[in-house]
Write a protein that holds these residues in place. Structure first.
Motif, PDB file in Angstrom:
ATOM      1  N   VAL A 171       1.007  -1.183  -0.112  1.00  0.00           N
ATOM      2  CA  VAL A 171       0.053   0.032   0.131  1.00  0.00           C
ATOM      3  C   VAL A 171       0.913   1.197   0.048  1.00  0.00           C
ATOM      4  O   VAL A 171       0.385   2.220  -0.565  1.00  0.00           O
ATOM      5  N   ALA A 172       2.188   1.080   0.567  1.00  0.00           N
ATOM      6  CA  ALA A 172       3.071   2.335   0.281  1.00  0.00           C
ATOM      7  C   ALA A 172       3.392   2.607  -1.158  1.00  0.00           C
ATOM      8  O   ALA A 172       3.418   3.744  -1.391  1.00  0.00           O
ATOM      9  N   ARG A 191      -7.361  20.161 -14.079  1.00  0.00           N
ATOM     10  CA  ARG A 191      -8.595  20.066 -13.505  1.00  0.00           C
ATOM     11  C   ARG A 191      -8.763  18.427 -13.349  1.00  0.00           C
ATOM     12  O   ARG A 191      -9.213  18.072 -12.352  1.00  0.00           O
ATOM     13  N   ARG A 192      -8.500  17.689 -14.014  1.00  0.00           N
ATOM     14  CA  ARG A 192      -8.359  16.240 -14.113  1.00  0.00           C
ATOM     15  C   ARG A 192      -7.397  15.639 -13.007  1.00  0.00           C
ATOM     16  O   ARG A 192      -7.780  14.899 -12.244  1.00  0.00           O
ATOM     17  N   ALA A 193      -6.143  16.466 -12.630  1.00  0.00           N
ATOM     18  CA  ALA A 193      -5.533  16.076 -11.545  1.00  0.00           C
ATOM     19  C   ALA A 193      -5.978  16.479 -10.259  1.00  0.00           C
ATOM     20  O   ALA A 193      -6.085  15.749  -9.286  1.00  0.00           O
ATOM     21  N   LEU A 194      -6.907  17.360 -10.119  1.00  0.00           N
ATOM     22  CA  LEU A 194      -7.629  17.718  -8.996  1.00  0.00           C
ATOM     23  C   LEU A 194      -8.575  16.579  -8.664  1.00  0.00           C
ATOM     24  O   LEU A 194      -9.075  16.485  -7.714  1.00  0.00           O
ATOM     25  N   ALA A 195      -9.409  16.192  -9.902  1.00  0.00           N
ATOM     26  CA  ALA A 195     -10.263  15.061  -9.680  1.00  0.00           C
ATOM     27  C   ALA A 195      -9.595  13.899  -9.128  1.00  0.00           C
ATOM     28  O   ALA A 195     -10.377  13.192  -8.483  1.00  0.00           O
ATOM     29  N   LEU A 196      -8.320  13.518  -9.383  1.00  0.00           N
ATOM     30  CA  LEU A 196      -7.615  12.485  -9.439  1.00  0.00           C
ATOM     31  C   LEU A 196      -6.987  12.376  -7.962  1.00  0.00           C
ATOM     32  O   LEU A 196      -6.622  11.420  -7.164  1.00  0.00           O
ATOM     33  N   TRP A 242      -6.256   9.276  -0.564  1.00  0.00           N
ATOM     34  CA  TRP A 242      -6.906   7.966   0.083  1.00  0.00           C
ATOM     35  C   TRP A 242      -5.822   6.860   0.352  1.00  0.00           C
ATOM     36  O   TRP A 242      -5.734   6.376   1.282  1.00  0.00           O
ATOM     37  N   THR A 243      -5.262   6.810  -0.857  1.00  0.00           N
ATOM     38  CA  THR A 243      -4.182   5.573  -0.602  1.00  0.00           C
ATOM     39  C   THR A 243      -2.907   5.945   0.323  1.00  0.00           C
ATOM     40  O   THR A 243      -2.497   5.047   1.241  1.00  0.00           O
ATOM     41  N   SER A 244      -2.775   7.328   0.325  1.00  0.00           N
ATOM     42  CA  SER A 244      -1.746   7.771   1.533  1.00  0.00           C
ATOM     43  C   SER A 244      -2.313   7.214   2.774  1.00  0.00           C
ATOM     44  O   SER A 244      -1.570   6.771   3.672  1.00  0.00           O
ATOM     45  N   SER A 300       2.631   5.352  -6.193  1.00  0.00           N
ATOM     46  CA  SER A 300       2.056   5.315  -7.578  1.00  0.00           C
ATOM     47  C   SER A 300       0.973   6.267  -7.966  1.00  0.00           C
ATOM     48  O   SER A 300       0.814   7.006  -8.837  1.00  0.00           O
ATOM     49  N   SER A 301       0.144   6.359  -6.894  1.00  0.00           N
ATOM     50  CA  SER A 301      -1.232   7.142  -7.053  1.00  0.00           C
ATOM     51  C   SER A 301      -0.494   8.679  -7.204  1.00  0.00           C
ATOM     52  O   SER A 301      -1.192   9.496  -7.955  1.00  0.00           O
ATOM     53  N   ILE A 302       0.189   9.098  -6.197  1.00  0.00           N
ATOM     54  CA  ILE A 302       0.669  10.581  -6.314  1.00  0.00           C
ATOM     55  C   ILE A 302       1.434  10.738  -7.612  1.00  0.00           C
ATOM     56  O   ILE A 302       1.399  11.822  -8.178  1.00  0.00           O
ATOM     57  N   ASP A 303       2.210   9.761  -8.036  1.00  0.00           N
ATOM     58  CA  ASP A 303       2.830   9.855  -9.117  1.00  0.00           C
ATOM     59  C   ASP A 303       1.851  10.146 -10.386  1.00  0.00           C
ATOM     60  O   ASP A 303       2.115  10.780 -11.480  1.00  0.00           O
TER      61      ASP A 303
END
Length: 92
Positions: free
Chosen positions: A44-45, A64-69, A75-77, A50-53
């Motif tokens: 999960v770390a 705008r898409r980055a703000l949506a993501l 959450w994963t953090s 990966s999610s932040i990347d």
């Protein structure tokens, strides 16, 4: 990206997204199915990184898409911290 002539960048993003999806499934499997807290904490770390990347990559072209993501990265953090705490409380 492909329609903008950035094929290599699009392939790199697709690989990063596929990696993220695999990490997501792997974490779920180790955490919920096998109940392996040490392994799921590590996975999960990696998922959080990966999610932040992914948010960073999307943000380079589509703010705008980055703000949506971004909530997914948050959450994963948070899930990473929760998993580590569950492991700690269960005798790490």
């Amino acid at each position: 990206m492909r329609d903008e002539g950035r094929e290599a960048e699009a392939r790199s993003f697709a690989k990063a997204l596929a990696t993220n999806l695999v990490l997501n499934g792997t974490w779920s499997y180790f955490f919920f199915r096998l109940k392996s807290l040490p392994v799921s904490t590590g996975v999960v770390a990696l998922l959080a990184m990966s999610s932040i990347d992914l948010v960073r990559r999307v943000g380079k072209t589509k703010k705008r898409r980055a703000l949506a993501l971004a909530p997914y990265g948050l959450w994963t953090s948070f899930a990473s911290a929760l998993t580590a705490e569950i492991w700690r409380r269960n005798g790490a």
